[in-house]
Design a protein around this motif. Structure first.
Motif, PDB file in Angstrom:
ATOM      1  N   VAL A  92      37.592  34.097  49.816  1.00 21.32           N
ATOM      2  CA  VAL A  92      37.219  35.362  48.987  1.00 21.32           C
ATOM      3  C   VAL A  92      35.917  36.250  50.125  1.00 21.32           C
ATOM      4  CG1 VAL A  92      38.464  34.219  47.246  1.00 21.32           C
ATOM      5  CG2 VAL A  92      36.181  34.399  47.780  1.00 21.32           C
ATOM      6  N   SER A 145      30.573  37.666  46.348  1.00 18.45           N
ATOM      7  CA  SER A 145      31.548  37.688  44.801  1.00 18.45           C
ATOM      8  C   SER A 145      30.209  37.214  43.621  1.00 18.45           C
ATOM      9  CB  SER A 145      32.349  37.406  44.647  1.00 18.45           C
ATOM     10  OG  SER A 145      33.713  37.858  45.858  1.00 18.45           O
ATOM     11  N   PHE A 172      34.275  34.993  39.007  1.00 20.64           N
ATOM     12  CA  PHE A 172      35.611  34.799  39.521  1.00 20.64           C
ATOM     13  C   PHE A 172      37.001  33.865  38.267  1.00 20.64           C
ATOM     14  CE2 PHE A 172      35.276  30.340  40.362  1.00 20.64           C
ATOM     15  CZ  PHE A 172      35.545  29.769  40.349  1.00 20.64           C
ATOM     16  N   THR A 196      38.381  37.979  41.930  1.00 18.09           N
ATOM     17  CA  THR A 196      36.836  38.140  42.545  1.00 18.09           C
ATOM     18  C   THR A 196      36.277  39.471  42.162  1.00 18.09           C
ATOM     19  OG1 THR A 196      36.898  38.045  44.516  1.00 18.09           O
ATOM     20  CG2 THR A 196      37.197  35.956  43.777  1.00 18.09           C
TER      21      THR A 196
END
Length: 760
Positions: A195, A199, A202, A159
């Motif tokens: 994650v 982010s 990805f 990510t």
């Protein structure tokens, strides 16, 4: 040829034309701003109301606000909520994902493609497809799993955002027999997705650990993909051979409104429209909305599509639990089961039952009556207990001389007495119920606690051990006398409490420990200097002289020792613990009492005869001076047999001309030896066996004061060596006492013999 006047006229015309063009330009800009304002006013949602022409579906997917397709149909503050409906009637989020479901709770379900990497029979890298997906302002949900299918396969999930993150999964197998239907690392593996929520994209990257041709026949490719947990089930060899028959799986994305939690956004949240509340998003930023209990609809809208009341009486989804549907009555946010008159609702079965007034009424009346009687008995007991406690306190108050003390305080002769009488409850509160952690010390006269009064002042509270009723009057006299003593070197008595079985005395709190602690303990810093020790000795001597000679009624302390000398923050001596003290009537020079004191400091003459006079304090003070000089304890069984008592120890050293060996080396210097010798002589005079041979306390105080004057003159003579110094006070003292050393030794030897014989 143009004159200056012509040039001036042309310049004015030029300026006029320029200003005219600027005014026309401003008019155009204002028209544009007005047009933009009207456009936004007609395209943006107002108070949760959407445009009537907003598209509400694409294919078989319902489009729910805050998501939308056209301007004014989605939450305008975040373009992540803008969706696209393509020509194939597929609803798209960005350019990567096909939307299959929108949840009001903050979840967006999309279809996610599979990444793969394939190899031929020679182990050469063949067809592959890697995907990089853009998340915009959404994030991956923890409900997803990262899946890898293939033998000897390795895949990474990466990510990208403020914080890049990578995780991976490895699947190994060497033959079809090792592969089963479980995704446990043989042919298939999966791992949780955790994650960073910020982010923005990805990537799934499949590969192989090594080019192994032995697995080509049953596992030619490595597959990697994210999927909602529970949507992918590994079936063994079939998936290893050709997982590409399935090209995508459902994926859950989390969304929220804004970047602030509910507490910060307050009433500015779009949840405050109608029958909806705000809750913090699970993705770590922003918030989401939900309908109140008993309502359903879109919590982000306030129109007819917003949260509306559920009619539980007619709804097939949110049904009521009334046993008889005819008793159900809908209300805003819920329902009631209304029974007809004469019936009651059984909340367990939700059935209307006929009211039974007989036993229920009897039981209720009996219960109320019993509780009333119990409450009355409890109140009476509490009142009797308080009365008994008050009577007991009054009994102790009278028993401990409270009436006598009040009478003398209010009578003539005590104009300066300032004694406060404290209550038992106040003393108990100030010592935290006489908690052990508040104990400052324990001795023969009682236990001393640290107390904190309601005004936050700190005091020392002494719980006396006085059990003889015949001493009550003497105790009251002692309290009155001590309350009138206003001497800077006497611990001040603030008051007393007489409501307890034994009296409590309240003193000022001295915070730097005892002289014993400073001489023999390890809790304090550097040892006392000679100047400090001499000053302390002078202060103690002056205090005892005051008690013996200057107080309104002479007072014998009877327990003078280093443990009863307190030091404040300036190392000023404070004589304390008058629990053993005695008042001497004006017509008597001595009292016959039960022998009381501390071994090592006790006057031998008083020990044998029981006759107490002021010379008993003189002896004890002499031992204290010896402690100050030597740093040794008054009684130490580690010293030789004939020197266990400090008086014997000093006497032996003087007889053998080794006085310098017993004096504390920390106080000796080249300028003070004569003062130390004279102080030793004063101490030995004080500790003579016969009281008549001992000096009075005021004489001792004068001699020690003389040493301080001698010290000052010596210091002056060191600065001015030409001056005459023969008239020092110390010289006169030395000449007067020069022939007393042998007498002092003999008497001290007798004292030492008596102490050893007495087992002390």
């Amino acid at each position: 040829m143009k004159t200056s006047q012509d040039w001036s006229l042309e310049e004015e015309k030029h300026i006029y034309r320029k200003r005219k063009r600027e005014r026309e330009k401003m008019k155009v800009q204002n028209l544009i701003l007005v047009a933009v304002f009207f456009y936004l006013a007609h395209t943006q949602p107002v108070n949760g109301q959407l445009r009537k022409d907003c598209q509400t579906s694409c294919g078989r997917v319902t489009i729910e606000y805050p998501f939308g397709i056209s301007q004014g149909c989605y939450y305008a503050d975040d373009r992540s909520f803008k969706l696209t409906c393509n020509e194939k009637e597929k609803l798209l989020f960005g350019s990567n994902f096909e939307v299959i479901n929108i949840s009001h709770s903050g979840e967006l379900r999309v279809m996610n493609n599979i990444s793969y990497a394939c190899y031929d029979s020679l182990g050469t890298f063949g067809p592959n497809l890697y995907y990089t997906y853009t998340l915009a302002n959404l994030s991956l949900s923890h409900k997803n799993k990262f899946n890898v299918v293939g033998c000897n396969a390795l895949a990474l999930l990466s990510t990208f955002g403020r914080q890049n993150y990578s995780t991976g999964c490895v699947s190994t197998c060497n033959s079809p027999s090792t592969v089963n239907g479980d995704c446990n690392g043989a042919g298939c593996c999966k791992t949780d997705v955790s994650v960073p929520f910020d982010s923005y994209s990805f990537e799934t990257s499949p590969s192989r650990l090594q080019n192994m041709t032995s697995v080509y026949d049953f596992s030619p490719c490595t597959y990697a993909f994210l999927a909602e947990n529970g949507t992918f089930h590994f079936d063994g060899l079939g998936d290893l051979m050709n997982l590409r028959n399935v090209t995508e799986f459902p994926l859950v994305l989390d969304w929220s409104i804004g970047n602030q939690p509910c507490e910060q956004v307050g009433s500015r949240s779009i949840c405050s429209m109608n029958n909806s509340i705000c809750f913090d998003s699970t993705r770590g930023k922003g918030y989401n909305c939900k309908c109140l209990e008993g309502f359903e609809g879109n919590p982000y809208l306030s129109n007819e599509h917003g949260c509306q009341d559920i009619n539980e009486c007619t709804s097939t989804i949110h049904k009521h639990n009334c046993s008889d549907p005819s008793t159900c009555r809908n209300k805003v946010g819920g329902f009631d089961c209304k029974c007809q008159s004469g019936y009651r609702l059984d909340t367990t079965t939700m059935i209307c039952k006929r009211k039974d007034f007989g036993w229920a009424t009897i039981l209720l009346g009996t219960t109320i009556g019993f509780l009333s009687i119990l409450l009355l008995i409890t109140c009476v007991q509490q009142r009797m207990k308080r009365r008994k406690t008050a009577e007991l306190r009054q009994k102790f108050f009278q028993q401990n001389g409270g009436g006598m003390l009040v009478q003398r305080l209010s009578g003539p002769g005590t104009p300066n007495a300032n004694v406060k009488i404290f209550t038992e409850e106040g003393m108990k509160t100030s010592t935290n119920g006489y908690d052990e952690s508040r104990i400052l010390g324990q001795g023969g006269q009682g236990t001393v606690y640290k107390g904190i009064l309601p005004d936050n002042s700190i005091v020392a509270i002494k719980k006396a051990r006085l059990g003889d009723n015949s001493q009550v009057e003497q105790f009251i006299n002692e309290v009155l006398v001590l309350s009138q003593i206003n001497h800077r070197n006497v611990v001040k008595l603030l008051g007393c409490c007489l409501e307890t079985e034994v009296p409590l005395l309240v003193y000022e709190f001295i915070n730097s420990g005892t002289l014993f602690d400073h001489l023999h303990g390890s809790l304090f810093g550097p040892s006392l200097t000679w100047e400090q020790r001499l000053r302390i000795a002078v202060e103690i001597a002056g205090t005892l002289a005051y008690l013996h000679s200057s107080a309104s009624i002479p007072i014998i302390h009877r327990d003078v020792k280093t443990a009863n000398i307190l030091l404040d923050e300036n190392l000023t001596a404070k004589v304390a613990d008058f629990g053993a003290s005695r008042l001497i009537p004006m017509d008597k020079e001595q009292l016959t009492t039960m022998v009381q004191g501390t071994i090592g400091y006790l006057d031998p003459e008083y020990y044998h005869t029981g006759l107490l006079n002021e010379k008993s304090d003189v002896y004890s003070f002499g031992v204290v001076v010896m402690e100050l000089l030597t740093g040794q304890k008054a009684l130490c069984f580690e010293r030789p047999q004939q020197s266990k008592h400090l008086v014997n120890y000093i006497a032996s050293a003087m007889k053998e001309n080794r006085l310098h060996e017993v004096i504390d080396e920390k106080v000796i210097n080249e300028n003070n030896w004569r003062e130390i010798e004279e102080a030793v002589r004063v101490a030995m005079e004080c500790t003579r066996v016969t009281g008549e041979e001992r000096p009075l306390m005021k004489e001792v105080a004068a001699k020690l004061e003389g040493l301080t004057v001698t010290k000052a003159k010596h210091q002056w003579s060191d600065q001015y060596p030409g001056e005459v110094t023969e008239n020092l006070v110390g010289v006169g003292i030395l000449s007067e006492q020069g022939d007393t050393s042998s007498t002092g030794y003999d008497s001290i030897k007798n004292v030492a013999s008596m102490h050893v014989a007495a087992g002390r």
